[in-house]
Design a protein around this motif. Structure first.
Motif, PDB file in Angstrom:
ATOM      1  N   GLU A   1     -15.164  40.524 -45.436  1.00  0.00           N
ATOM      2  CA  GLU A   1     -16.046  41.288 -44.530  1.00  0.00           C
ATOM      3  C   GLU A   1     -17.456  40.676 -44.498  1.00  0.00           C
ATOM      4  N   MET A   2     -17.923  40.260 -45.689  1.00  0.00           N
ATOM      5  CA  MET A   2     -19.252  39.632 -45.770  1.00  0.00           C
ATOM      6  C   MET A   2     -19.293  38.356 -44.948  1.00  0.00           C
ATOM      7  N   GLY A   3     -18.207  37.578 -45.060  1.00  0.00           N
ATOM      8  CA  GLY A   3     -18.115  36.322 -44.297  1.00  0.00           C
ATOM      9  C   GLY A   3     -18.248  36.581 -42.806  1.00  0.00           C
ATOM     10  N   VAL A   4     -17.544  37.634 -42.339  1.00  0.00           N
ATOM     11  CA  VAL A   4     -17.601  37.949 -40.901  1.00  0.00           C
ATOM     12  C   VAL A   4     -18.996  38.458 -40.535  1.00  0.00           C
ATOM     13  N   LEU A   5     -19.473  39.378 -41.427  1.00  0.00           N
ATOM     14  CA  LEU A   5     -20.758  40.048 -41.137  1.00  0.00           C
ATOM     15  C   LEU A   5     -21.913  39.050 -41.048  1.00  0.00           C
ATOM     16  N   TYR A   6     -21.968  38.104 -41.992  1.00  0.00           N
ATOM     17  CA  TYR A   6     -23.107  37.178 -42.001  1.00  0.00           C
ATOM     18  C   TYR A   6     -22.799  35.841 -41.352  1.00  0.00           C
ATOM     19  N   GLY A   7     -21.545  35.692 -40.876  1.00  0.00           N
ATOM     20  CA  GLY A   7     -21.184  34.455 -40.174  1.00  0.00           C
ATOM     21  C   GLY A   7     -21.187  33.257 -41.117  1.00  0.00           C
ATOM     22  N   GLN A   8     -20.875  33.473 -42.374  1.00  0.00           N
ATOM     23  CA  GLN A   8     -20.888  32.356 -43.334  1.00  0.00           C
ATOM     24  C   GLN A   8     -19.609  32.361 -44.159  1.00  0.00           C
ATOM     25  N   TRP A   9     -19.370  31.181 -44.716  1.00  0.00           N
ATOM     26  CA  TRP A   9     -18.192  31.054 -45.608  1.00  0.00           C
ATOM     27  C   TRP A   9     -18.668  31.468 -47.002  1.00  0.00           C
TER      28      TRP A   9
ATOM     29  N   TRP B   1     -22.703  23.947 -52.676  1.00  0.00           N
ATOM     30  CA  TRP B   1     -23.144  25.038 -51.794  1.00  0.00           C
ATOM     31  C   TRP B   1     -24.317  25.794 -52.428  1.00  0.00           C
ATOM     32  N   THR B   2     -24.887  26.666 -51.649  1.00  0.00           N
ATOM     33  CA  THR B   2     -25.935  27.515 -52.213  1.00  0.00           C
ATOM     34  C   THR B   2     -25.249  28.477 -53.183  1.00  0.00           C
ATOM     35  N   GLU B   3     -25.817  28.580 -54.379  1.00  0.00           N
ATOM     36  CA  GLU B   3     -25.129  29.439 -55.357  1.00  0.00           C
ATOM     37  C   GLU B   3     -26.079  30.485 -55.924  1.00  0.00           C
ATOM     38  N   VAL B   4     -25.474  31.646 -56.257  1.00  0.00           N
ATOM     39  CA  VAL B   4     -26.252  32.703 -56.917  1.00  0.00           C
ATOM     40  C   VAL B   4     -25.426  33.146 -58.120  1.00  0.00           C
ATOM     41  N   VAL B   5     -26.026  33.034 -59.301  1.00  0.00           N
ATOM     42  CA  VAL B   5     -25.301  33.409 -60.518  1.00  0.00           C
ATOM     43  C   VAL B   5     -25.426  34.921 -60.698  1.00  0.00           C
ATOM     44  N   LEU B   6     -24.282  35.581 -60.886  1.00  0.00           N
ATOM     45  CA  LEU B   6     -24.296  37.031 -61.024  1.00  0.00           C
ATOM     46  C   LEU B   6     -24.236  37.372 -62.506  1.00  0.00           C
ATOM     47  N   THR B   7     -25.279  37.997 -63.019  1.00  0.00           N
ATOM     48  CA  THR B   7     -25.307  38.349 -64.462  1.00  0.00           C
ATOM     49  C   THR B   7     -25.340  39.864 -64.600  1.00  0.00           C
ATOM     50  N   GLY B   8     -24.826  40.333 -65.786  1.00  0.00           N
ATOM     51  CA  GLY B   8     -24.806  41.774 -66.046  1.00  0.00           C
ATOM     52  C   GLY B   8     -26.220  42.345 -66.088  1.00  0.00           C
ATOM     53  N   ARG B   9     -26.329  43.646 -65.842  1.00  0.00           N
ATOM     54  CA  ARG B   9     -27.677  44.225 -65.759  1.00  0.00           C
ATOM     55  C   ARG B   9     -28.358  44.317 -67.113  1.00  0.00           C
TER      56      ARG B   9
ATOM     57  N   VAL C   1     -22.322  30.277 -51.090  1.00  0.00           N
ATOM     58  CA  VAL C   1     -22.396  30.437 -49.623  1.00  0.00           C
ATOM     59  C   VAL C   1     -22.425  29.036 -49.039  1.00  0.00           C
ATOM     60  N   SER C   2     -21.578  28.808 -48.033  1.00  0.00           N
ATOM     61  CA  SER C   2     -21.429  27.445 -47.502  1.00  0.00           C
ATOM     62  C   SER C   2     -22.750  26.935 -46.903  1.00  0.00           C
ATOM     63  N   ALA C   3     -22.979  25.606 -47.055  1.00  0.00           N
ATOM     64  CA  ALA C   3     -24.215  25.008 -46.517  1.00  0.00           C
ATOM     65  C   ALA C   3     -24.180  24.903 -45.006  1.00  0.00           C
ATOM     66  N   GLU C   4     -22.991  25.040 -44.437  1.00  0.00           N
ATOM     67  CA  GLU C   4     -22.913  24.935 -42.969  1.00  0.00           C
ATOM     68  C   GLU C   4     -23.598  26.165 -42.349  1.00  0.00           C
ATOM     69  N   SER C   5     -24.092  25.998 -41.152  1.00  0.00           N
ATOM     70  CA  SER C   5     -24.972  27.020 -40.574  1.00  0.00           C
ATOM     71  C   SER C   5     -24.239  28.332 -40.331  1.00  0.00           C
ATOM     72  N   GLY C   6     -24.985  29.399 -40.576  1.00  0.00           N
ATOM     73  CA  GLY C   6     -24.475  30.738 -40.312  1.00  0.00           C
ATOM     74  C   GLY C   6     -25.048  31.237 -39.008  1.00  0.00           C
ATOM     75  N   ILE C   7     -25.003  32.558 -38.813  1.00  0.00           N
ATOM     76  CA  ILE C   7     -25.476  33.158 -37.556  1.00  0.00           C
ATOM     77  C   ILE C   7     -26.935  32.819 -37.301  1.00  0.00           C
ATOM     78  N   ASP C   8     -27.782  32.903 -38.352  1.00  0.00           N
ATOM     79  CA  ASP C   8     -29.216  32.743 -38.139  1.00  0.00           C
ATOM     80  C   ASP C   8     -29.595  31.327 -37.779  1.00  0.00           C
ATOM     81  N   GLU C   9     -28.905  30.359 -38.403  1.00  0.00           N
ATOM     82  CA  GLU C   9     -29.223  28.972 -38.035  1.00  0.00           C
ATOM     83  C   GLU C   9     -28.794  28.669 -36.618  1.00  0.00           C
ATOM     84  N   ALA C  10     -27.661  29.268 -36.244  1.00  0.00           N
ATOM     85  CA  ALA C  10     -27.202  29.067 -34.856  1.00  0.00           C
ATOM     86  C   ALA C  10     -28.214  29.681 -33.893  1.00  0.00           C
ATOM     87  N   PHE C  11     -28.689  30.848 -34.316  1.00  0.00           N
ATOM     88  CA  PHE C  11     -29.690  31.529 -33.481  1.00  0.00           C
ATOM     89  C   PHE C  11     -30.957  30.675 -33.344  1.00  0.00           C
TER      90      PHE C  11
END
Ligand code: ADP
Length: 457
Positions: free
Chosen positions: A74-82, A109-117, A128-138
């Motif tokens: 769903e996130m992929g569709v929502l933000y237009g990214q892989w 790719w762009t990475e975000v490390v998820l750590t416990g709180r 998140v893939s480096a290829e352009s998403g919705i915003d770059e296309a925009f």
């Protein structure tokens, strides 16, 4: 062919458009692109932060990544990214495109490390893939449309410049062309030509100046024509007289001896006429060359009166002087002002009878010395008073021969007085006679003692 003004105007418009387009290309476009990039990056960071936040929430609620796949899709569709989620050991646990599941992830790719709180335990890594998403296309679309609008904007401005050039150049060049054509016609001698005074701004001023210049030229031309006609007319009488006497002598109707006095009189008249005309021409062209010196008007008046004293006595006309004492000196040309005073006195004598009076008054008024030559003679009808200063104007033409006047005396006097910055006018006297008033400006108004002295001749 295009009018030169039109070409120039078009060139000016074109230059402005080119400058504007280049300014936009060099300054505005890069700045806009930078803003778009910044905006895209900020939006990208925001998306990552949202995904990060949501995934941490998911993990803390479930205690594992199991069942996260539909949300990643769903996130992929929502933000237009892989979007790919890898577990702590690097194995892909969810993939928005359902391709890398179970595989170790090693893409750049762009990475975000998820750590416990609470602890620093790594829960997984979000890619998140480096290829352009919705915003770059925009952003790319925005850049493209900017270029597109700039191109069409410049083209539209070019078209508008063409239309404006045609309209404006016609509006500007029409009066200029009209002025030029009128000037050419005037140059060829048509002094009836005028341009409409309705033009506005500088062109309007130019048109009005042009019209007044042509009016002056027309007036000057008319004066010249009149002068030639008047002069021819004035020369005709003495010349035909002389011819008549000569014919009479040739036919032996008249003895030469008897004709001499009359011929002399007419020759004298011709000579005076020529002298007066020359004087008038000089005065009118402003080429008199006045020799200004400080002189007292009283001296001038006394000298003129003295020269006419015998003549007045012989005719039984009394001459009175009322001259203020201590009149301030004036900067005048002695000869010329003498000529004026002499002319006024001779006129007064010519138009008075035995028993009449001539009074000459000189007084100091504010800023001027005023002289008044009054007589009790035949006077000048009210409607004709202003005309006496006109060239060759005589109230009673039949008396010309008797007075011997050329009809130019007062015209010359007026020119001479005005050349001194003064004024001359005529008034009627009650019950009869006329007064000629001359006012000459003071160069400096010094003190004086008003006192009246009188001399009777
Ligand atoms: P003129 O040579 O004929 O005297 P002026 O120019 O001196 O020429 O005068 C013009 C005319 O003005 C005269 O012809 C005369 O008709 C009139 N005029 C001038 N001075 C007097 C005066 N003092 N009284 C009456 N008429 C005068």
């Amino acid at each position: 062919m295009m009018h030169r003004l039109q070409v120039r105007l078009f060139a000016a418009f074109l230059l402005v458009i080119i400058v504007v387009v280049i300014t936009i290309l060099l300054l505005v476009l890069p700045a806009a692109e930078q803003e778009i990039d910044t905006y895209a990056q900020r939006t990208g960071r925001l998306q990552l932060a949202r995904m990060h936040h949501w995934l941490l929430g998911y993990h803390s609620a479930r205690g594992s990544w199991s069942g996260v796949q539909p949300f990643i899709e769903e996130m992929g569709v929502l933000y237009g990214q892989w979007v790919v989620l890898a577990a702590e050991d690097g194995t892909v646990v969810a993939d928005s495109r359902n391709m890398l599941f179970g595989q170790p992830f090693d893409e750049e790719w762009t990475e975000v490390v998820l750590t416990g709180r609470d602890d620093e335990r790594i829960l997984g890594v979000l890619y998140v893939s480096a290829e352009s998403g919705i915003d770059e296309a925009f952003a790319r679309d925005l850049r493209d449309s900017l270029g597109y609008f700039l191109f069409w904007g410049a083209l539209t401005a070019l078209g508008a410049a063409l239309v404006l050039t045609l309209v404006l150049s016609r509006a500007i060049s029409a009066p200029v062309r009209q002025l030029a054509e009128s000037a050419i016609r005037a140059g060829k001698g048509d002094l009836t030509v005028r341009v409409p005074g309705s033009f506005r701004g500088e062109i309007g001023e130019l048109a009005r100046s042009f019209n007044s210049m042509i009016a002056d030229l027309a007036r000057a031309a008319e004066l010249r024509r009149n002068l030639v006609a008047d002069t021819a007319h004035e020369l005709r009488t003495p010349l035909s007289n002389i011819r008549g006497y000569l014919e009479a002598m040739r036919d032996e109707v008249l003895e030469p001896y008897d004709a001499i006095a009359s011929v002399e009189e007419d020759v004298g008249m011709l000579a005076r006429l020529v002298d007066d005309l020359q004087e008038l021409a000089l005065a009118e062209s402003g080429a008199l060359g006045l020799h200004l010196e400080p002189e007292n008007l009283v001296t001038v008046i006394r000298r003129c009166v003295a020269s006419l004293h015998a003549r007045a006595s012989a005719r039984g006309v009394s001459l009175h002087l009322e001259l203020e004492d201590g009149l301030p000196p004036l900067m005048i040309d002695f000869q010329r002002i003498t000529q004026v005073v002499h002319n006024l006195l001779v006129n007064a004598l010519s138009h008075t009878e035995r028993g009449d009076r001539i009074v000459v008054v000189a007084e100091h008024l504010e800023g001027v010395v005023r002289m008044r030559v009054s007589d009790t003679g035949e006077g000048i009808p009210e409607g004709e008073r202003e005309n006496v200063f006109e060239r060759f104007y005589r109230v009673d033409r039949s008396r010309t021969r008797a007075t011997g006047g050329t009809g130019l005396g007062l015209t010359i006097s007026k020119q001479l007085v005005e050349a001194h910055g003064g004024r001359i006018r005529v008034e009627g006297n009650i019950p009869r006679g006329s007064s000629f008033i001359v006012e000459l400006p003071l160069e400096s108004s010094g003190g004086y003692a008003p006192n009246t002295d009188s001399m009777i001749s």
